[in-house]
Structure formats: C-alpha cells, structure tokens
Design a protein around this motif. Structure first.
Motif, PDB file in Angstrom:
ATOM      1  N   ILE A 107       0.870  -1.175   0.000  1.00 46.76           N
ATOM      2  CA  ILE A 107       0.000   0.000   0.000  1.00 46.76           C
ATOM      3  C   ILE A 107       0.907   1.224   0.000  1.00 46.76           C
ATOM      4  O   ILE A 107       1.931   1.247   0.678  1.00 46.76           O
ATOM      5  N   THR A 108       0.506   2.245  -0.763  1.00 48.14           N
ATOM      6  CA  THR A 108       1.282   3.471  -0.866  1.00 48.14           C
ATOM      7  C   THR A 108       0.399   4.673  -0.555  1.00 48.14           C
ATOM      8  O   THR A 108      -0.756   4.719  -0.959  1.00 48.14           O
ATOM      9  N   ARG A 109       0.982   5.645   0.162  1.00 46.97           N
ATOM     10  CA  ARG A 109       0.271   6.888   0.461  1.00 46.97           C
ATOM     11  C   ARG A 109       1.242   8.064   0.300  1.00 46.97           C
ATOM     12  O   ARG A 109       2.456   7.893   0.347  1.00 46.97           O
ATOM     13  N   LYS A 110       0.671   9.267   0.186  1.00 43.96           N
ATOM     14  CA  LYS A 110       1.471  10.484   0.043  1.00 43.96           C
ATOM     15  C   LYS A 110       1.438  11.284   1.330  1.00 43.96           C
ATOM     16  O   LYS A 110       0.473  11.228   2.090  1.00 43.96           O
ATOM     17  N   MET A 111       2.506  12.080   1.534  1.00 45.25           N
ATOM     18  CA  MET A 111       2.561  13.017   2.660  1.00 45.25           C
ATOM     19  C   MET A 111       3.309  14.263   2.227  1.00 45.25           C
ATOM     20  O   MET A 111       4.025  14.246   1.223  1.00 45.25           O
ATOM     21  N   LEU A 112       3.127  15.332   2.971  1.00 50.36           N
ATOM     22  CA  LEU A 112       3.708  16.619   2.607  1.00 50.36           C
ATOM     23  C   LEU A 112       4.534  17.163   3.762  1.00 50.36           C
ATOM     24  O   LEU A 112       4.029  17.337   4.876  1.00 50.36           O
ATOM     25  N   LEU A 113       5.805  17.429   3.469  1.00 48.67           N
ATOM     26  CA  LEU A 113       6.723  18.056   4.434  1.00 48.67           C
ATOM     27  C   LEU A 113       6.796  19.539   4.128  1.00 48.67           C
ATOM     28  O   LEU A 113       7.126  19.928   3.015  1.00 48.67           O
ATOM     29  N   LEU A 114       6.460  20.362   5.109  1.00 46.18           N
ATOM     30  CA  LEU A 114       6.564  21.816   4.978  1.00 46.18           C
ATOM     31  C   LEU A 114       7.743  22.285   5.807  1.00 46.18           C
ATOM     32  O   LEU A 114       7.996  21.777   6.885  1.00 46.18           O
ATOM     33  N   LYS A 115       8.445  23.288   5.302  1.00 41.78           N
ATOM     34  CA  LYS A 115       9.581  23.857   6.053  1.00 41.78           C
ATOM     35  C   LYS A 115       9.316  25.299   6.352  1.00 41.78           C
ATOM     36  O   LYS A 115       8.605  25.970   5.667  1.00 41.78           O
TER      37      LYS A 115
END
Length: 98
Positions: free
Chosen positions: A90-98
């Motif tokens: 299973i694959t999912r996306k995530m978002l890293l904010l700086k």
C-alpha cells in the motif's frame, strides 16, 4: 489475548500531514509477516527505509524525522511512503513543509 485483533492489512494516513519536523505512520497487520516501510521522494528515489524485518500481527507506529538514510534533513515537498509485505503493498502520500 488481543482484545482488539486486526482483521485487515491497513496503512493509515500519516499524522500530522502536512508535517514539520516529524510525522507518525501507523499501520495494521492482520498476520505476522516480513515488512518493509520505505519513504520515497517525488521522483521515486528511496529516501529512507524505516522498517525492514519480521513483525507480529497488530497495530504498529513508526515516526519519521524527515531525515534520509544518512541522517541528513530532506527538503520540503511531497513524499511517498510504501508498506510492503510478502502478500501486498500500500502506498500513500505526505507533505513536508519547512
């Protein structure tokens, strides 16, 4: 005796998302199995392997500190995390904010 048995192989959305500086990835295994949890960047390059080995059935939590396999901080952007067992993935996306 497990009072809350896991009946499905599930990869949950990371929390928090978006995140900075770290996020937690939760997954459930219905059966004990060989497991890999790998983070990839937006172009599909492996960034870091968080889990690699045999795990018992049940609920699991892993924290990612936005660092690559060499301990270097990674840049802001979209990352993909993939949970693989001998049976499926299973694959999912995530978002890293700086």
């Amino acid at each position: 005796v497990d009072l809350n048995p896991v009946s499905r192989f599930t990869l949950h959305q990371n929390f928090p998302n978006p995140f900075n500086p770290q996020t937690t990835i939760r997954f459930d295994l219905s059966d004990a199995d060989q497991v890999q949890l790998i983070i990839y960047n937006a172009v599909g390059q492996e960034v870091r392997q968080l889990v690699s080995g045999f795990l018992a059935s049940g609920r699991h939590l892993v924290t990612w500190d936005a660092r690559d396999a060499f301990g270097r901080g990674v840049g802001a952007g979209v990352y993909v995390y993939q949970l693989k067992t001998t049976q499926s993935s299973i694959t999912r996306k995530m978002l890293l904010l700086k």
